[in-house]
Design a protein around this motif. Structure first.
Motif, short mmCIF file in Angstrom:
data_model
loop_
_atom_site.label_atom_id
_atom_site.label_comp_id
_atom_site.label_asym_id
_atom_site.label_seq_id
_atom_site.Cartn_x
_atom_site.Cartn_y
_atom_site.Cartn_z
N GLY A 59 0.78 -1.23 0.00
CA GLY A 59 0.00 0.00 0.00
C GLY A 59 0.81 1.27 0.00
N LEU A 60 2.09 1.21 0.38
CA LEU A 60 2.89 2.43 0.40
C LEU A 60 3.06 3.01 -0.99
N ALA A 61 3.06 2.15 -2.01
CA ALA A 61 3.22 2.65 -3.37
C ALA A 61 2.06 3.54 -3.78
N PHE A 62 0.88 3.27 -3.24
CA PHE A 62 -0.29 4.03 -3.63
C PHE A 62 -0.61 5.15 -2.65
N THR A 63 -0.30 4.96 -1.38
CA THR A 63 -0.63 5.99 -0.39
C THR A 63 0.43 7.08 -0.32
N ASN A 64 1.71 6.71 -0.31
CA ASN A 64 2.77 7.69 -0.26
C ASN A 64 4.05 7.12 -0.84
N PRO A 65 4.18 7.14 -2.17
CA PRO A 65 5.36 6.55 -2.79
C PRO A 65 6.66 7.29 -2.45
N LEU A 66 6.57 8.53 -2.04
CA LEU A 66 7.78 9.28 -1.69
C LEU A 66 8.50 8.64 -0.52
N ASP A 67 7.74 8.08 0.44
CA ASP A 67 8.35 7.44 1.60
C ASP A 67 9.08 6.16 1.23
N VAL A 68 8.71 5.54 0.13
CA VAL A 68 9.39 4.34 -0.32
C VAL A 68 10.75 4.70 -0.91
N CYS A 69 10.84 5.85 -1.55
CA CYS A 69 12.07 6.24 -2.24
C CYS A 69 13.16 6.76 -1.31
N GLY A 70 12.82 7.61 -0.38
CA GLY A 70 13.87 8.21 0.44
C GLY A 70 13.35 8.76 1.74
N ASP A 71 14.22 9.45 2.42
CA ASP A 71 13.89 10.03 3.72
C ASP A 71 13.59 11.51 3.57
N LYS A 72 12.60 11.95 4.32
CA LYS A 72 12.22 13.36 4.30
C LYS A 72 13.12 14.12 5.28
N THR A 73 13.74 15.16 4.79
CA THR A 73 14.60 15.98 5.65
C THR A 73 13.75 16.99 6.40
N GLY A 74 14.38 17.75 7.27
CA GLY A 74 13.67 18.76 8.06
C GLY A 74 13.00 19.83 7.22
N ASP A 75 13.56 20.14 6.05
CA ASP A 75 12.96 21.18 5.20
C ASP A 75 11.99 20.60 4.17
N GLY A 76 11.63 19.30 4.31
CA GLY A 76 10.60 18.69 3.46
C GLY A 76 11.09 18.11 2.15
N VAL A 77 12.39 18.03 1.96
CA VAL A 77 12.95 17.47 0.74
C VAL A 77 13.28 16.00 0.98
N TYR A 78 12.93 15.14 0.02
CA TYR A 78 13.25 13.72 0.13
C TYR A 78 14.64 13.49 -0.45
N MET A 79 15.49 12.83 0.34
CA MET A 79 16.88 12.59 -0.05
C MET A 79 17.13 11.10 -0.22
N ASP A 80 18.07 10.78 -1.14
CA ASP A 80 18.49 9.41 -1.37
C ASP A 80 19.32 8.96 -0.17
N ALA A 81 19.07 7.77 0.32
CA ALA A 81 19.78 7.25 1.49
C ALA A 81 21.26 7.12 1.19
N GLY A 82 22.09 7.78 2.00
CA GLY A 82 23.53 7.68 1.86
C GLY A 82 24.15 8.54 0.77
N ARG A 83 23.35 9.31 0.07
CA ARG A 83 23.86 10.17 -1.00
C ARG A 83 23.33 11.59 -0.80
N ASP A 84 23.78 12.48 -1.64
CA ASP A 84 23.33 13.87 -1.55
C ASP A 84 22.41 14.25 -2.69
N TYR A 85 21.58 13.31 -3.14
CA TYR A 85 20.66 13.58 -4.24
C TYR A 85 19.26 13.77 -3.68
N SER A 86 18.55 14.73 -4.26
CA SER A 86 17.16 14.91 -3.85
C SER A 86 16.25 14.30 -4.92
#
Length: 142
Positions: A59-86
């Motif tokens: 269900g994560l793919a349909f409810t909030n796919p952004l959470d599957v891809c990466g982590d949300k930072t304090g300023d609301g940007v999703y970042m790749d785990a272990g890298r500096d890509y948004s």
């Protein structure tokens, strides 16, 4: 980093569903004594359903796919785990299940496990072939 549930949850839940599904299947087989094609039709259907469930990351793919891809930072940007890509965008396909994360570096990552599509198709083909065999045997029987 991506949550532990998003990483280990779907394969663990898929395995659990197979184990839990084995109990009613075993009872059905011992009590009703179904034919071999009927058994394989049920197994193929269960495999296809479990693969589709794992592919949608429960269900994560349909409810909030952004959470599957990466982590949300304090300023609301999703970042790749272990890298500096948004994250720039996410593509979600329903069938076959696919979640593709597109990053500012230009690369894309597929978040659905490699075994989901083959298991989904193998289960569906097994089920369809066995149902066809059951229908052919039914029409031949007097």
């Amino acid at each position: 980093m991506v949550s532990l549930f998003a990483l280990f949850g779907p394969p663990a839940i898929t395995l659990l569903l197979f184990v839990v599904g084995a109990i009613p299947y075993a009872l059905w087989v011992t009590r009703r004594k179904p034919s071999q094609p009927a058994r394989w039709a049920v197994i193929g259907s269960a495999a296809a359903i479990a693969a589709y469930g794992a592919g949608t990351v429960y269900g994560l793919a349909f409810t909030n796919p952004l959470d599957v891809c990466g982590d949300k930072t304090g300023d609301g940007v999703y970042m790749d785990a272990g890298r500096d890509y948004s994250l720039t965008s996410v593509s979600v396909d329903n069938f076959p299940p696919s979640i593709t994360c597109h990053w500012t570096s230009g690369h894309s990552t597929e978040e659905v496990w490699f075994w989901t599509a083959p298991l989904l198709y193998a289960g569906a083909v097994c089920s369809i072939v066995c149902i066809a065999l059951l229908l052919i045997n039914r029409t031949r029987s007097p």
